[in-house]
Scaffold this motif. Structure first.
Motif, PDB file in Angstrom:
ATOM      1  N   ASP A 109       6.407   7.855   9.764  1.00 28.95           N
ATOM      2  CA  ASP A 109       5.499   8.032   8.962  1.00 28.95           C
ATOM      3  C   ASP A 109       4.287   7.232   9.355  1.00 28.95           C
ATOM      4  O   ASP A 109       3.011   7.694   9.310  1.00 28.95           O
ATOM      5  CB  ASP A 109       5.876   7.936   7.585  1.00 28.95           C
ATOM      6  CG  ASP A 109       6.832   8.627   7.052  1.00 28.95           C
ATOM      7  OD1 ASP A 109       7.179   9.690   7.513  1.00 28.95           O
ATOM      8  OD2 ASP A 109       7.453   8.523   5.907  1.00 28.95           O
TER       9      ASP A 109
ATOM     10  N   SER B  74       4.677  11.826   0.486  1.00 31.47           N
ATOM     11  CA  SER B  74       5.331  10.430   0.336  1.00 31.47           C
ATOM     12  C   SER B  74       6.283  10.579  -0.957  1.00 31.47           C
ATOM     13  O   SER B  74       7.569   9.768  -0.603  1.00 31.47           O
ATOM     14  CB  SER B  74       3.979   9.603  -0.148  1.00 31.47           C
ATOM     15  OG  SER B  74       3.643   9.815  -1.591  1.00 31.47           O
ATOM     16  N   ASP B  78      10.026   9.316  -0.327  1.00 30.73           N
ATOM     17  CA  ASP B  78      10.638   8.277  -1.280  1.00 30.73           C
ATOM     18  C   ASP B  78      11.917   8.781  -1.813  1.00 30.73           C
ATOM     19  O   ASP B  78      12.680   7.742  -2.128  1.00 30.73           O
ATOM     20  CB  ASP B  78       9.535   7.974  -2.231  1.00 30.73           C
ATOM     21  CG  ASP B  78       8.318   6.959  -1.757  1.00 30.73           C
ATOM     22  OD1 ASP B  78       8.299   6.949  -0.501  1.00 30.73           O
ATOM     23  OD2 ASP B  78       7.509   6.779  -2.486  1.00 30.73           O
ATOM     24  N   VAL B 150       1.938   3.428   3.499  1.00 32.52           N
ATOM     25  CA  VAL B 150       3.290   3.331   3.988  1.00 32.52           C
ATOM     26  C   VAL B 150       3.707   1.994   4.132  1.00 32.52           C
ATOM     27  O   VAL B 150       4.923   1.349   3.574  1.00 32.52           O
ATOM     28  CB  VAL B 150       3.148   3.844   5.514  1.00 32.52           C
ATOM     29  CG1 VAL B 150       4.497   3.304   6.157  1.00 32.52           C
ATOM     30  CG2 VAL B 150       3.156   5.279   5.624  1.00 32.52           C
ATOM     31  N   GLN B 153       4.884   0.996   0.678  1.00 32.26           N
ATOM     32  CA  GLN B 153       6.242   1.278   0.367  1.00 32.26           C
ATOM     33  C   GLN B 153       7.263   0.481   1.045  1.00 32.26           C
ATOM     34  O   GLN B 153       8.422   0.020   0.351  1.00 32.26           O
ATOM     35  CB  GLN B 153       6.247   2.802   0.985  1.00 32.26           C
ATOM     36  CG  GLN B 153       7.727   3.360   0.807  1.00 32.26           C
ATOM     37  CD  GLN B 153       8.153   3.706  -0.516  1.00 32.26           C
ATOM     38  OE1 GLN B 153       7.331   3.483  -1.457  1.00 32.26           O
ATOM     39  NE2 GLN B 153       9.397   3.692  -0.654  1.00 32.26           N
ATOM     40  N   LYS B 176       0.577   0.772  -2.138  1.00 34.34           N
ATOM     41  CA  LYS B 176       1.506   2.070  -2.382  1.00 34.34           C
ATOM     42  C   LYS B 176       0.947   3.177  -3.192  1.00 34.34           C
ATOM     43  O   LYS B 176       0.947   4.323  -2.939  1.00 34.34           O
ATOM     44  CB  LYS B 176       2.881   1.521  -3.134  1.00 34.34           C
ATOM     45  CG  LYS B 176       3.994   2.656  -3.290  1.00 34.34           C
ATOM     46  CD  LYS B 176       5.234   2.272  -3.835  1.00 34.34           C
ATOM     47  CE  LYS B 176       6.027   3.419  -4.022  1.00 34.34           C
ATOM     48  NZ  LYS B 176       7.382   3.338  -4.537  1.00 34.34           N
TER      49      LYS B 176
END
Lengths: 291, 291
Positions: A109, B74, B78, B150, B153, B176
């Motif tokens: 990503d 996302s 996730d 990213v 995350q 995030k």
């Protein structure tokens, strides 16, 4: 060609701008796959196309790096257990084998997202007009997106449940591999502010070269040398993937690679490309390659 | 605000240009998550920021859709088993539960890639200058990329192995969630060719709002109504995630949401934003929300 590869790899080594706060493991994971080797064919094509129209090598480098990031992200995601479930790539453990699945997904990503940042730099650091950079971004999102590379990957995945014919295989090759190669040529052209005839010629060259490259891959996967390929040969046979040799036989497939390569080269001389030398060289090189 | 949401959802319903050849399952999978509801906060912010500086709603729509695609990708990634392993999102089965893991990964990849295509349309279909569109793309790749969403995350994932303090939690929230919200505001500004002071004011507003939003999420996750949230409350407690209430307690966390919201609103009046009405409304709405 080695010189260009060195420049690209050097730039990729520092692909994150100074001062950016990127989590260490993420950076390592992206870097691991970017530095895992490979032919660097796509960046080479961007630079060669730009130079074929008289643009500078430096102006082409940000886009050359961008396409390698996109290519690398696609390999990381393709190798995931939920996809092709490959443990090795180019003789090294795949990203998720080293960093785990979650990090591999996020590294992919991150690379895909950052590729677009890199394209913008062509305009900010060199004199590529904003409109041209925007056209390159439009092309990249189209050729790498749902109707391009991602679509090709889906078709390939669904094809594993039984491909019906050569046309479907052509569709897969056209999108999964061909589209990004066409992008490289057009992007190089746009860096040099190519005319629409020149863009068309570069596209025709890229389309032919891309398909020839993929058929050659099918052939090498059947008859190649494992140590040179860095992966198991005959893996397509074992996975019961249908390939060009499966439909046409080995000889006809080789003839097709020849025919496509010559047609690709011819498009350049028909299309008013002033310095086609390196693009012709690349076509010949791919024709003769054994890995 | 409902009107804007309707426009955004209408445009998202036909997010793939006519004539594009996208594999059916891929299209379904992307569409499933795009149409799964949600507050549509991010597109709303893009439109509101553009309108706050006198630009047209229509010019803001392509970027508004782009940010919703990025947000949706996302969430899909996730939710994957390798990441948060969630079976439900907004009361519906998550993408991979319906389409399988491989398709979910590719749907996310497709949405992320296509978001950049959508931004380019702001310039092609409306009168957003190419240089502004390019600046929006640079921002999107930065705020959504390895040093942005990213990265956040990754930090969140690594944080699950034990967060050391409030500063680290702030880092996670900032990247995030916060970065993409800041992007929305700046992008809206750029659509309206904002001055650098105006961009700064929008950024300050976005940064404050983004953190307030996330703390509010932490609070609602602890005390909210499951039927309204569409997910299990106290899930963070069960997963032993550290949150704002964990560090500050519930009362202090609520005070912090208030303080941040007021500071965000103040930045608008300090920053020469001519029509801040809807942005102020959104801040108040978020402060009062119960899901």
């Amino acid at each position: 060609m080695e010189n260009i590869t060195v420049l690209v790899v050097d730039k990729l080594r520092n692909f994150i701008p100074e001062g950016w706060d990127v989590p260490k493991t993420l950076l390592k994971s992206m870097d691991y796959s970017l530095m895992a080797g490979g032919k660097r064919l796509r960046p080479l094509l961007v630079v060669a196309a730009a130079e074929a129209l008289g643009a500078s090598r430096e102006a082409a480098l940000p886009v050359a790096c961008a396409v390698e990031m996109v290519h690398t992200y696609s390999l990381i995601h393709d190798d995931l257990p939920a996809m092709d479930d490959d443990d090795f790539r180019r003789g090294k453990p795949t990203n998720h084998k080293v960093f785990g699945e979650a990090m591999a997904i996020l590294a992919g990503d991150g690379l895909l997202t950052h590729a677009f940042y890199s394209v913008v730099q062509a305009s900010k650091e060199h004199d590529v007009p904003a409109a041209n950079a925007l056209a390159i971004i439009e092309d990249l999102s189209r050729y790498a997106g749902p109707a391009g590379m991602v679509g090709g990957q889906v078709a390939d995945m669904e094809g594993e449940q039984g491909i019906t014919g050569l046309n479907q295989l052509k569709y897969i090759h056209e999108h999964k591999t061909g589209d990004l190669i066409v992008f490289c040529l057009k992007a190089g052209g746009r860096i040099a502010s190519a005319s629409s005839e020149q863009l068309k010629a570069l596209e025709t060259y890229g389309r032919g070269l891309g398909l020839a490259f993929q058929i050659q891959d099918d052939i090498l996967d059947l008859v190649g040398d494992e140590s040179k390929l860095g992966k198991k040969t005959q893996s397509d046979v074992k996975q019961q993937k249908v390939t060009y040799p499966f439909f046409l036989g080995l000889d006809k497939s080789r003839e097709e690679v020849d025919r496509l390569t010559h047609a690709a080269k011819k498009a350049l001389s028909d299309g008013f490309i002033p310095y086609p030398g390196r693009l012709l060289e690349i076509a010949d090189f791919l024709l003769r390659r054994d890995h």
